[in-house]
Design a protein around this motif. Structure first.
Motif, PDB file in Angstrom:
ATOM      1  N   TYR A 249       8.655  -2.802  -1.151  1.00  0.00           N
ATOM      2  CA  TYR A 249       7.880  -2.207  -2.180  1.00  0.00           C
ATOM      3  C   TYR A 249       6.751  -2.950  -2.274  1.00  0.00           C
ATOM      4  CZ  TYR A 249      12.643  -0.440  -3.915  1.00  0.00           C
ATOM      5  OH  TYR A 249      13.687   0.143  -4.139  1.00  0.00           O
ATOM      6  N   ARG A 250       5.621  -2.212  -2.910  1.00  0.00           N
ATOM      7  CA  ARG A 250       4.483  -2.856  -3.059  1.00  0.00           C
ATOM      8  C   ARG A 250       4.188  -3.240  -4.557  1.00  0.00           C
ATOM      9  NH1 ARG A 250      -0.061  -2.945   0.170  1.00  0.00           N
ATOM     10  NH2 ARG A 250       0.771  -1.276   1.196  1.00  0.00           N
ATOM     11  N   PHE A 251       3.736  -4.439  -5.045  1.00  0.00           N
ATOM     12  CA  PHE A 251       3.379  -4.862  -6.221  1.00  0.00           C
ATOM     13  C   PHE A 251       1.966  -5.550  -6.000  1.00  0.00           C
ATOM     14  CE2 PHE A 251       8.234  -5.082  -6.390  1.00  0.00           C
ATOM     15  CZ  PHE A 251       8.326  -4.439  -7.522  1.00  0.00           C
ATOM     16  N   ASN A 252       1.081  -5.226  -6.858  1.00  0.00           N
ATOM     17  CA  ASN A 252      -0.233  -5.924  -6.970  1.00  0.00           C
ATOM     18  C   ASN A 252      -0.683  -6.137  -5.662  1.00  0.00           C
ATOM     19  OD1 ASN A 252      -0.002  -6.145  -9.590  1.00  0.00           O
ATOM     20  ND2 ASN A 252       1.131  -7.883  -9.468  1.00  0.00           N
ATOM     21  N   LYS A 253      -0.824  -5.133  -4.698  1.00  0.00           N
ATOM     22  CA  LYS A 253      -1.355  -5.009  -3.316  1.00  0.00           C
ATOM     23  C   LYS A 253      -0.778  -5.810  -2.244  1.00  0.00           C
ATOM     24  CE  LYS A 253      -6.112  -4.200  -5.444  1.00  0.00           C
ATOM     25  NZ  LYS A 253      -7.106  -4.644  -5.507  1.00  0.00           N
TER      26      LYS A 253
ATOM     27  N   GLY B 262       8.904  -0.831 -10.785  1.00  0.00           N
ATOM     28  CA  GLY B 262       7.684  -0.639 -11.365  1.00  0.00           C
ATOM     29  C   GLY B 262       6.654  -0.690 -10.138  1.00  0.00           C
ATOM     30  N   ALA B 263       7.063  -0.907  -8.882  1.00  0.00           N
ATOM     31  CA  ALA B 263       6.431  -0.983  -7.813  1.00  0.00           C
ATOM     32  C   ALA B 263       5.334   0.300  -7.425  1.00  0.00           C
ATOM     33  CB  ALA B 263       7.199  -0.974  -6.510  1.00  0.00           C
ATOM     34  N   SER B 264       4.382   0.241  -6.838  1.00  0.00           N
ATOM     35  CA  SER B 264       3.376   1.299  -6.711  1.00  0.00           C
ATOM     36  C   SER B 264       3.807   2.304  -5.581  1.00  0.00           C
ATOM     37  CB  SER B 264       1.965   0.976  -6.773  1.00  0.00           C
ATOM     38  OG  SER B 264       1.817  -0.024  -5.544  1.00  0.00           O
ATOM     39  N   ASP B 265       4.186   1.466  -4.339  1.00  0.00           N
ATOM     40  CA  ASP B 265       4.680   2.233  -3.252  1.00  0.00           C
ATOM     41  C   ASP B 265       5.938   1.764  -2.781  1.00  0.00           C
ATOM     42  OD1 ASP B 265       2.038   2.671  -3.368  1.00  0.00           O
ATOM     43  OD2 ASP B 265       1.245   1.720  -1.504  1.00  0.00           O
TER      44      ASP B 265
END
Length: 85
Positions: free
Chosen positions: A52-56, A35-38
């Motif tokens: 991994y990026r989660f919530n900035k 569910g990471a964005s990046d």
């Protein structure tokens, strides 16, 4: 990198797959399911790490990947995306 070693021990992936597109697919599947964005590939002096990026915020997912394995991963991703390393 501990997660990869665990996957090897459990037979989820094989040693040969670490050097192939199959490991890249394993990584991308892990990324999507997280569910990471990046996804960030970061070169380090003696190899690389994947974050991994989660919530900035960036969180390390795989750390201390040996240099030869990291190069193989980067090359496989470049092949899949049609980009140069």
């Amino acid at each position: 990198y501990k997660e990869v070693k665990l996957a090897l021990e459990r037979g989820v992936i094989t040693e040969n797959e670490l050097n192939s597109t199959s490991f890249t697919k394993f990584l991308l599947q892990d990324f999507v399911l997280s569910g990471a964005s990046d996804l960030h590939l970061q070169s380090q002096r003696e190899g690389g790490r994947i974050r991994y990026r989660f919530n900035k915020k960036l969180y390390t997912r795989f750390d201390k990947i040996p240099a030869h394995r990291y190069r193989n991963l980067v090359n496989a991703i470049c092949t899949l995306t049609g980009k140069d390393a």
